[in-house]
Enzyme design. Structure first.
Site, mmCIF file in Angstrom:
data_model
loop_
_atom_site.group_PDB
_atom_site.id
_atom_site.type_symbol
_atom_site.label_atom_id
_atom_site.label_comp_id
_atom_site.label_asym_id
_atom_site.label_seq_id
_atom_site.Cartn_x
_atom_site.Cartn_y
_atom_site.Cartn_z
ATOM 1 N N ASP A 8 0.862 -1.174 0.000
ATOM 2 C CA ASP A 8 0.000 0.000 0.000
ATOM 3 C C ASP A 8 0.907 1.235 0.000
ATOM 4 O O ASP A 8 2.083 1.145 0.354
ATOM 5 C CB ASP A 8 -0.893 -0.035 1.240
ATOM 6 C CG ASP A 8 -1.715 1.214 1.388
ATOM 7 O OD1 ASP A 8 -2.316 1.641 0.390
ATOM 8 O OD2 ASP A 8 -1.743 1.781 2.502
ATOM 9 N N ARG A 9 0.384 2.387 -0.424
ATOM 10 C CA ARG A 9 1.238 3.579 -0.503
ATOM 11 C C ARG A 9 1.165 4.446 0.768
ATOM 12 O O ARG A 9 2.149 4.561 1.483
ATOM 13 C CB ARG A 9 0.829 4.429 -1.733
ATOM 14 C CG ARG A 9 1.856 5.505 -2.077
ATOM 15 C CD ARG A 9 1.371 6.449 -3.173
ATOM 16 N NE ARG A 9 0.488 7.486 -2.639
ATOM 17 C CZ ARG A 9 -0.122 8.411 -3.388
ATOM 18 N NH1 ARG A 9 0.024 8.401 -4.702
ATOM 19 N NH2 ARG A 9 -0.893 9.312 -2.830
ATOM 20 N N ASP A 10 -0.002 5.024 1.026
ATOM 21 C CA ASP A 10 -0.097 6.036 2.090
ATOM 22 C C ASP A 10 -0.208 5.379 3.467
ATOM 23 O O ASP A 10 -1.051 4.527 3.693
ATOM 24 C CB ASP A 10 -1.283 6.956 1.813
ATOM 25 C CG ASP A 10 -1.156 7.615 0.438
ATOM 26 O OD1 ASP A 10 -0.022 7.992 0.078
ATOM 27 O OD2 ASP A 10 -2.169 7.725 -0.265
ATOM 28 N N ASP A 141 -1.816 -0.781 5.793
ATOM 29 C CA ASP A 141 -2.125 -0.250 7.126
ATOM 30 C C ASP A 141 -3.627 -0.162 7.379
ATOM 31 O O ASP A 141 -4.051 0.496 8.327
ATOM 32 C CB ASP A 141 -1.458 1.123 7.330
ATOM 33 C CG ASP A 141 -2.012 2.190 6.414
ATOM 34 O OD1 ASP A 141 -2.467 1.852 5.292
ATOM 35 O OD2 ASP A 141 -2.002 3.376 6.798
HETATM 36 MG MG LIG Z 1 -2.704 3.173 3.613
#
Ligand SMILES: [Mg+2]
Ligand SMILES: [Zn+2]
Length: 194
Positions: A8-10, A141
């Site tokens: 995942d990125r953010d 996350d």
């Molecule tokens: Mg995220």
């Protein structure tokens, strides 16, 4: 067939940013807000060094919701890639979903197969890059990341980023919880004996 680590990125690679209205931590919405989390680039480099294909997988619904222009989200993504590339940590591929079922931009408002928790982005990347999903991992996350990874047949690790606690209701059961990406990479390398 290769093994991949889907990231995942953010909240995993980049810092989450407090939303001025809700106060909740969300994805960056301007170029200035784009910063890498400490250790993120080193973690990506390590994964690539030991032979994993690294693929970024990110939902980016702010444009379809009318919060920012799609072009700004594209510039933000380009900055993320530039920052990672600058640290020799460019992922092998990156996929974004700009859709949402309840948006205000007609072309992007749809029930798609790619928005996590659906596994579409992982499945497409696996096909294109000849990835063995059962030998691969998804690290995120939020519950949606874990559900998408599990639906694709990957092992999953859930990063306990304090900012995204509101997106972890415990509906998804990851193989392990970890404090950050560096720890996730330790577990992956250890479990797979790389
Ligand atoms: Mg995220
Ligand atoms: Zn989508």
């Amino acid at each position: 067939m290769k093994a991949a680590v889907f990231l995942d990125r953010d909240g995993v690679l980049t810092r989450l940013v407090p939303d001025p209205i809700s106060g909740q931590y969300e994805s960056p919405l301007t170029l200035e807000q784009v910063t890498l989390l400490p250790g993120a680039a080193a973690a990506v480099r390590r994964l690539r060094d030991v032979g994993y294909v690294v693929v970024g997988i990110s939902n980016q619904p702010a444009a379809v919701k009318g919060v920012v222009k799609l072009g700004e989200l594209e510039r933000i993504q380009a900055r993320v890639l530039e920052l990672l590339g600058g640290e020799s940590a460019a992922p092998d591929a990156f996929r974004l979903c700009f859709h949402h079922p309840e948006g205000s931009v007609p072309l992007l408002t749809l029930e798609c197969d790619c928005r996590k928790p659906a596994p579409g982005m992982l499945l497409e990347a696996a096909e294109e890059l000849e990835i063995d999903l059962g030998a691969s991992w998804m690290v995120g996350d939020t519950d949606g990341d874990v559900l998408a990874g599990a639906a694709a047949g990957c092992r999953t690790l859930l990063i306990d980023n304090p900012g995204s606690a509101h997106k972890r209701a415990g509906f998804a059961h990851a193989d392990a919880g970890v404090p950050d990406l560096a720890t996730a990479v330790e577990i992956i390398v250890d479990m797979d004996k790389r």
